[in-house]
Motif scaffolding. Sequence first.
Motif, PDB file in Angstrom:
ATOM      1  N   ASN A 218       4.109  -9.002   5.426  1.00  0.00           N
ATOM      2  CA  ASN A 218       2.869  -8.637   4.745  1.00  0.00           C
ATOM      3  C   ASN A 218       1.641  -8.867   5.639  1.00  0.00           C
ATOM      4  O   ASN A 218       0.889  -7.918   5.908  1.00  0.00           O
ATOM      5  CB  ASN A 218       2.760  -9.387   3.417  1.00  0.00           C
ATOM      6  CG  ASN A 218       1.456  -9.126   2.692  1.00  0.00           C
ATOM      7  OD1 ASN A 218       0.618 -10.008   2.531  1.00  0.00           O
ATOM      8  ND2 ASN A 218       1.277  -7.900   2.238  1.00  0.00           N
ATOM      9  N   PRO A 219       1.390 -10.090   6.133  1.00  0.00           N
ATOM     10  CA  PRO A 219       0.225 -10.249   7.021  1.00  0.00           C
ATOM     11  C   PRO A 219       0.378  -9.540   8.350  1.00  0.00           C
ATOM     12  O   PRO A 219      -0.617  -9.119   8.955  1.00  0.00           O
ATOM     13  CB  PRO A 219       0.122 -11.775   7.205  1.00  0.00           C
ATOM     14  CG  PRO A 219       1.482 -12.306   6.885  1.00  0.00           C
ATOM     15  CD  PRO A 219       2.035 -11.390   5.841  1.00  0.00           C
TER      16      PRO A 219
ATOM     17  N   ALA B  68       5.322  -2.490   4.439  1.00  0.00           N
ATOM     18  CA  ALA B  68       4.312  -1.671   5.122  1.00  0.00           C
ATOM     19  C   ALA B  68       3.455  -0.920   4.106  1.00  0.00           C
ATOM     20  O   ALA B  68       2.222  -0.916   4.187  1.00  0.00           O
ATOM     21  CB  ALA B  68       4.992  -0.690   6.078  1.00  0.00           C
ATOM     22  N   LEU B  69       4.100  -0.289   3.134  1.00  0.00           N
ATOM     23  CA  LEU B  69       3.369   0.455   2.111  1.00  0.00           C
ATOM     24  C   LEU B  69       2.461  -0.462   1.297  1.00  0.00           C
ATOM     25  O   LEU B  69       1.304  -0.142   1.020  1.00  0.00           O
ATOM     26  CB  LEU B  69       4.355   1.171   1.187  1.00  0.00           C
ATOM     27  CG  LEU B  69       5.161   2.310   1.840  1.00  0.00           C
ATOM     28  CD1 LEU B  69       6.303   2.732   0.930  1.00  0.00           C
ATOM     29  CD2 LEU B  69       4.256   3.489   2.159  1.00  0.00           C
ATOM     30  N   HIS B  70       3.010  -1.621   0.929  1.00  0.00           N
ATOM     31  CA  HIS B  70       2.226  -2.579   0.133  1.00  0.00           C
ATOM     32  C   HIS B  70       1.031  -3.096   0.931  1.00  0.00           C
ATOM     33  O   HIS B  70      -0.083  -3.202   0.394  1.00  0.00           O
ATOM     34  CB  HIS B  70       3.123  -3.745  -0.282  1.00  0.00           C
ATOM     35  CG  HIS B  70       2.453  -4.702  -1.214  1.00  0.00           C
ATOM     36  ND1 HIS B  70       2.644  -4.658  -2.579  1.00  0.00           N
ATOM     37  CD2 HIS B  70       1.586  -5.718  -1.006  1.00  0.00           C
ATOM     38  CE1 HIS B  70       1.918  -5.605  -3.157  1.00  0.00           C
ATOM     39  NE2 HIS B  70       1.276  -6.263  -2.214  1.00  0.00           N
ATOM     40  N   SER B  71       1.249  -3.400   2.195  1.00  0.00           N
ATOM     41  CA  SER B  71       0.194  -4.003   3.018  1.00  0.00           C
ATOM     42  C   SER B  71      -0.902  -3.019   3.361  1.00  0.00           C
ATOM     43  O   SER B  71      -2.073  -3.403   3.483  1.00  0.00           O
ATOM     44  CB  SER B  71       0.805  -4.588   4.300  1.00  0.00           C
ATOM     45  OG  SER B  71       1.797  -5.548   3.986  1.00  0.00           O
ATOM     46  N   ILE B  72      -0.556  -1.736   3.511  1.00  0.00           N
ATOM     47  CA  ILE B  72      -1.590  -0.726   3.754  1.00  0.00           C
ATOM     48  C   ILE B  72      -2.445  -0.539   2.505  1.00  0.00           C
ATOM     49  O   ILE B  72      -3.654  -0.330   2.573  1.00  0.00           O
ATOM     50  CB  ILE B  72      -0.944   0.611   4.184  1.00  0.00           C
ATOM     51  CG1 ILE B  72      -0.230   0.437   5.531  1.00  0.00           C
ATOM     52  CG2 ILE B  72      -2.005   1.711   4.300  1.00  0.00           C
ATOM     53  CD1 ILE B  72       0.612   1.631   5.939  1.00  0.00           C
ATOM     54  N   GLY B  73      -1.812  -0.662   1.336  1.00  0.00           N
ATOM     55  CA  GLY B  73      -2.557  -0.547   0.093  1.00  0.00           C
ATOM     56  C   GLY B  73      -3.365  -1.783  -0.248  1.00  0.00           C
ATOM     57  O   GLY B  73      -4.313  -1.706  -1.043  1.00  0.00           O
ATOM     58  N   HIS B  74      -3.001  -2.924   0.355  1.00  0.00           N
ATOM     59  CA  HIS B  74      -3.641  -4.205   0.050  1.00  0.00           C
ATOM     60  C   HIS B  74      -5.164  -4.169   0.223  1.00  0.00           C
ATOM     61  O   HIS B  74      -5.904  -4.436  -0.731  1.00  0.00           O
ATOM     62  CB  HIS B  74      -3.004  -5.291   0.922  1.00  0.00           C
ATOM     63  CG  HIS B  74      -3.449  -6.679   0.601  1.00  0.00           C
ATOM     64  ND1 HIS B  74      -2.585  -7.746   0.584  1.00  0.00           N
ATOM     65  CD2 HIS B  74      -4.669  -7.196   0.285  1.00  0.00           C
ATOM     66  CE1 HIS B  74      -3.260  -8.845   0.260  1.00  0.00           C
ATOM     67  NE2 HIS B  74      -4.522  -8.531   0.087  1.00  0.00           N
ATOM     68  N   PRO B  75      -5.690  -3.866   1.420  1.00  0.00           N
ATOM     69  CA  PRO B  75      -7.157  -3.880   1.578  1.00  0.00           C
ATOM     70  C   PRO B  75      -7.847  -2.802   0.763  1.00  0.00           C
ATOM     71  O   PRO B  75      -9.019  -2.943   0.401  1.00  0.00           O
ATOM     72  CB  PRO B  75      -7.358  -3.657   3.084  1.00  0.00           C
ATOM     73  CG  PRO B  75      -6.104  -3.007   3.558  1.00  0.00           C
ATOM     74  CD  PRO B  75      -5.012  -3.541   2.686  1.00  0.00           C
ATOM     75  N   SER B  76      -7.123  -1.697   0.449  1.00  0.00           N
ATOM     76  CA  SER B  76      -7.724  -0.618  -0.332  1.00  0.00           C
ATOM     77  C   SER B  76      -8.042  -1.068  -1.751  1.00  0.00           C
ATOM     78  O   SER B  76      -8.913  -0.497  -2.400  1.00  0.00           O
ATOM     79  CB  SER B  76      -6.775   0.588  -0.382  1.00  0.00           C
ATOM     80  OG  SER B  76      -6.536   1.088   0.915  1.00  0.00           O
TER      81      SER B  76
END
Length: 477
Positions: free
Chosen positions: A311-312, A376-384
């Motif tokens: 995740n990070p 990867a999908l979760h982490s790209i959506g995280h800052p959004s």
Amino acid sequence: MPIANQNLFNQSRSFYLVSILELWQRFSYYGLQCILPLYFVWQLELTLADAFRLFSTYVALAFGFISVGRWLGEQILGIKRTLLLGSLLMMAGYVLLVLSTHKNGLIYFGLATISVGNGLFKTNPVALLSDIYNRTRFTLYHTLACLGSITAIILTPWVAHHYDWNIAFSLGVFGMFLVIIHLIFGKHYLNQYGTLTDQQPVSLKVGLLVSAIITAAIVFSSFLLHHQTAAPWILVVLFIANILFYWQKLINLKSAMRRKMMIVFILLLMVFVFFTLYLQIPTSLNFFAIHHVSHQVMGISFLPEQFQALNPIWIVITAPMLAALYNRLGNYLPIPHKLAIGMVLCSSSFLVLPWGATFSDSSGFISAHWLILSYALHSIGHPSISALGLIIVNRMVPAELKNFTTSMCFFTFAAAALTAGKVATQTIAPLYANSPYISLALYSEWFMKIGIVTAVIAVLMVISAPLIHRVMQSNQP
């Protein structure tokens, strides 16, 4: 604004000092978080359901006390004193875990102390950084902070596996010790920053009051950790009280501002959903990795708990590129649309796992590449969602309601933590399920349900994004 001394990469020493504080605090906090549910099950011999409930209560408390830390930092002690006090409390909590020798009572007291210390610490580094710089350097700050999380999640499970849980807990002591050392010996770099309360001495009366508040908070937290069934009810009462107060304030606003505050309320619900999904990482997703994901990546063996570092890692890799892309798109992709994209990605992160389960081997294991893709999908959506959601709140909330709405955000995180524990318990296979295929099917079913529910929310966000954007752009009072 005063000009700070410059250091390597043209950043000030004050910037690096605050970044180091956040890095080592995250090292301590996420190092513990990544192994805590496993410790409850493997060492304390709790059931998975009890372990998830205890863990979610601990996280809810850690976020629930952030409002107290923010209040102390801004109004009572000052940011820098509150940072130091929170660091000392967290270090004391980790020491209690090390000394506990797996005795439940002392463990609960240690976790209670850490949760209160985290509440005091959490928002104050960002408050200092806001005073030092504008938000253009926040991407670098968060990238540096993520390095602490990555290192901890890789190192802490390895130490627990090869040595002892207590030695793994001592890494948290080490991290907070470094925070305290940097705060004490680097304080002259922060002399020019902080609130007015930072410049004023603390009276004996105020010191005694703060001590009483902290002691009561630790005792209260320890009670809730011992009695996890009481925690949701207390939080529900507090949450309902906050919602009623929120709506009472909303009624007194003018129509245009009332519409904006209704949008903010909807966004808080979206943040609730996202954080519920995020806390599946140390719970259901972690145990899924243990029981059903190959531990090898490109021929290298990893401990399944170490996959949480994805995740990070993905955030560090993708956040700068995402920030550059969003800046380039500018008005072509308004913030509400970015939020909707983030929720679509979070939904996809769970939907790919049931798909991967269809390719499982004879032992019920799937390739680690499916989990890497999911993270990867979760982490790209995280800052959004997390970062942009807070930007919308700051832009739309009137000044007199900002403190209250920020507190509502933290209560939302706490409520999501408790909900995340309940969601994670749904992935627990029944006692008669001796076949790995039954367990894999149960995980797949619940991940599919989570993905579908989140996809429905994402579709609603896509549909409502133009309306939210129009309300945001409205300049009517």
